[in-house]
Design an enzyme around this catalytic site. Structure first.
Site, PDB file in Angstrom:
ATOM      1  CG  LEU A  14     -27.024 -45.447  -1.513  1.00 42.41           C
ATOM      2  CD1 LEU A  14     -27.179 -44.607  -0.247  1.00 42.41           C
ATOM      3  CD2 LEU A  14     -27.514 -46.870  -1.271  1.00 42.41           C
ATOM      4  N   GLY A  70     -19.679 -40.461  -1.640  1.00 45.04           N
ATOM      5  CA  GLY A  70     -20.839 -39.885  -0.947  1.00 45.04           C
ATOM      6  C   GLY A  70     -21.943 -40.891  -0.721  1.00 45.04           C
ATOM      7  CG  ASP A  71     -24.786 -41.588  -3.630  1.00 39.48           C
ATOM      8  OD1 ASP A  71     -23.673 -41.535  -4.208  1.00 39.48           O
ATOM      9  OD2 ASP A  71     -25.857 -41.337  -4.212  1.00 39.48           O
ATOM     10  CD  GLU A  72     -19.787 -43.252  -6.157  1.00 41.98           C
ATOM     11  OE1 GLU A  72     -18.591 -43.473  -5.904  1.00 41.98           O
ATOM     12  OE2 GLU A  72     -20.171 -42.556  -7.108  1.00 41.98           O
TER      13      GLU A  72
END
Length: 307
Positions: A185, A226-228
C-alpha cells in the site's frame, strides 16, 4: 449312569442358564439380536428395536438386510457368508441401519456364530452399539480442530490468510502455469499519522474486502505484513496476472471512508509468472518482490512485471 436326580439337576442348570441368558439379552442397554443362518431376525431386544424406532417385536421375522443401509449390505453379507463357510467365527464392522422414520443410525455391529459340535452354524448372536454420540463427538472435535487451524493461518483484522497461511500455500505444488503478485500500500503511513491507528485498521479491513473481489475462487490472497499483501494464482498465465494487477491498482486506489473522513492511498504491485513450472513459488516471490520495488521507484500506484 446318571440317576434321575442327576438328570433333574442338569435340566435345572440348563433351564437356569437359559433364563439368565434371556434376562441378560432383553435387559441389555445395547442392542442385541438372534439371527438365523438365513439372516432372519429370530428375536430382537427392546434396546435394538428402540434404536431403530420399532416396537419390541416388530423386527422379528425381518431379514437384517431389510433395515441395513443399501450401501452397507454387500459388506455385511460378505462377512456373514465368510462365517457360514467356516472362515471365521465372528466379525465386527461399522455400518448404518435405517430408522423407521427414514433416518440413518450409525452403529458398531459385532456378530458371533453359534455352531453345532460338528461346526455347522446354528444361529448368530449380534450386538449393536449406537455410535451416534461417538460420531457427533468426533465431528465436533474435527470441526474444533478445523476452526483452530483456520485461526492459526488467518489474519484477524482482514479475514485473509496471514503470513503463516501464505507460507503454507507457497509450500504447495506449482503446477504448469502460476503467477504471483505482491502488493504494497502506498502512503499508508500517512493514514496512521493523520487519522490514527484505528483508521488505519479500518482501511486494512477494507483492503481485505476489496482484494478477494479481484481474483478467482481458489486463488490464495494473504496479508503478509503490516500493509503488504500477496496473491498466488495457479493456472494463471501472464495476461491474466497482468489484468488482475491492473484491477488491484485501480480498486485499491479509490477513496476510503473512515469515520466520516475520506482517506486516499494507492497500491504498488509486483508480478511474476511462470509458463512451464520451471521455477518454485518462492523464486516467484523473489522476482515479484523485485518487480514491486521497481514499481515503487517508478512512481508508485502502478504494477510492474518481473523481468
Amino acid at each position: 449312569m446318571m440317576t434321575d436326580g442327576g438328570i433333574g439337576a442338569l435340566e435345572r442348570e440348563l433351564r437356569t442358564s437359559r433364563q439368565m441368558f434371556r434376562a441378560a439379552f432383553h435387559a441389555a442397554a445395547t442392542g442385541k439380536a438372534i439371527v438365523d443362518v438365513t439372516g432372519i431376525c429370530v428375536e430382537v431386544n427392546a434396546s435394538l428395536a428402540a434404536l431403530l424406532g420399532h416396537a419390541p417385536d416388530a423386527l422379528a421375522g425381518m431379514h437384517f438386510a431389510d433395515f441395513t443401509h443399501p450401501h452397507d449390505i454387500r459388506a455385511d453379507l460378505h462377512l456373514f457368508e465368510e462365517v457360514m463357510r467356516g472362515e471365521r467365527d465372528s466379525y465386527q464392522m461399522e455400518k448404518r441401519y435405517l430408522h423407521k422414520d427414514g433416518g440413518i443410525v450409525h452403529v458398531l455391529l459385532t456378530a458371533t456364530v453359534v455352531r453345532e459340535e460338528d461346526g455347522t452354524p446354528i444361529s448368530f448372536l449380534s450386538e449393536v452399539v449406537d455410535l451416534t454420540e461417538r460420531l457427533e463427538a468426533r465431528q465436533a472435535l474435527q470441526e474444533a480442530n478445523s476452526r483452530l487451524q483456520h485461526q492459526v493461518v488467518t489474519d484477524h483484522l482482514t479475514g485473509l490468510y496471514n503470513r503463516r497461511g501464505f507460507e503454507e500455500a507457497l509450500a504447495g505444488p506449482l503446477g504448469h502455469q502460476a503467477s504471483l503478485l505482491l502488493i504494497d500500500l502506498d502512503h499508508f503511513k500517512h493514514i496512521n499519522d493523520r487519522l490514527g491507528h484505528r483508521a488505519g485498521d479500518m482501511v486494512l479491513a477494507e483492503v481485505g474486502r476489496r482484494l478477494p473481489r479481484q481474483i478467482r475462487d481458489g486463488d490464495v490472497v494473504a496479508r503478509v505484513g503490516g500493509d503488504e499483501f500477496g496473491i498466488i494464482m495457479h493456472h494463471a498465465d501472464r495476461a491474466l496476472a497482468e489484468r488482475t494487477a491492473a484491477r488491484i491498482v485501480k480498486q485499491l486506489g479509490t477513496v476510503y471512508e473512515v469515520d466520516g473522513a475520506f482517506a486516499h492511498i494507492g497500491a504498488s504491485v509486483g508480478v511474476s509468472c511462470t509458463e512451464d513450472g520451471d521455477v518454485s513459488l518462492r523464486e516467484l516471490v523473489c522476482r515479484a518482490d523485485e518487480a514491486l520495488y521497481a514499481a515503487k521507484r517508478a512512481g508508485r500506484s502502478r504494477w510492474q512485471l518481473a523481468a
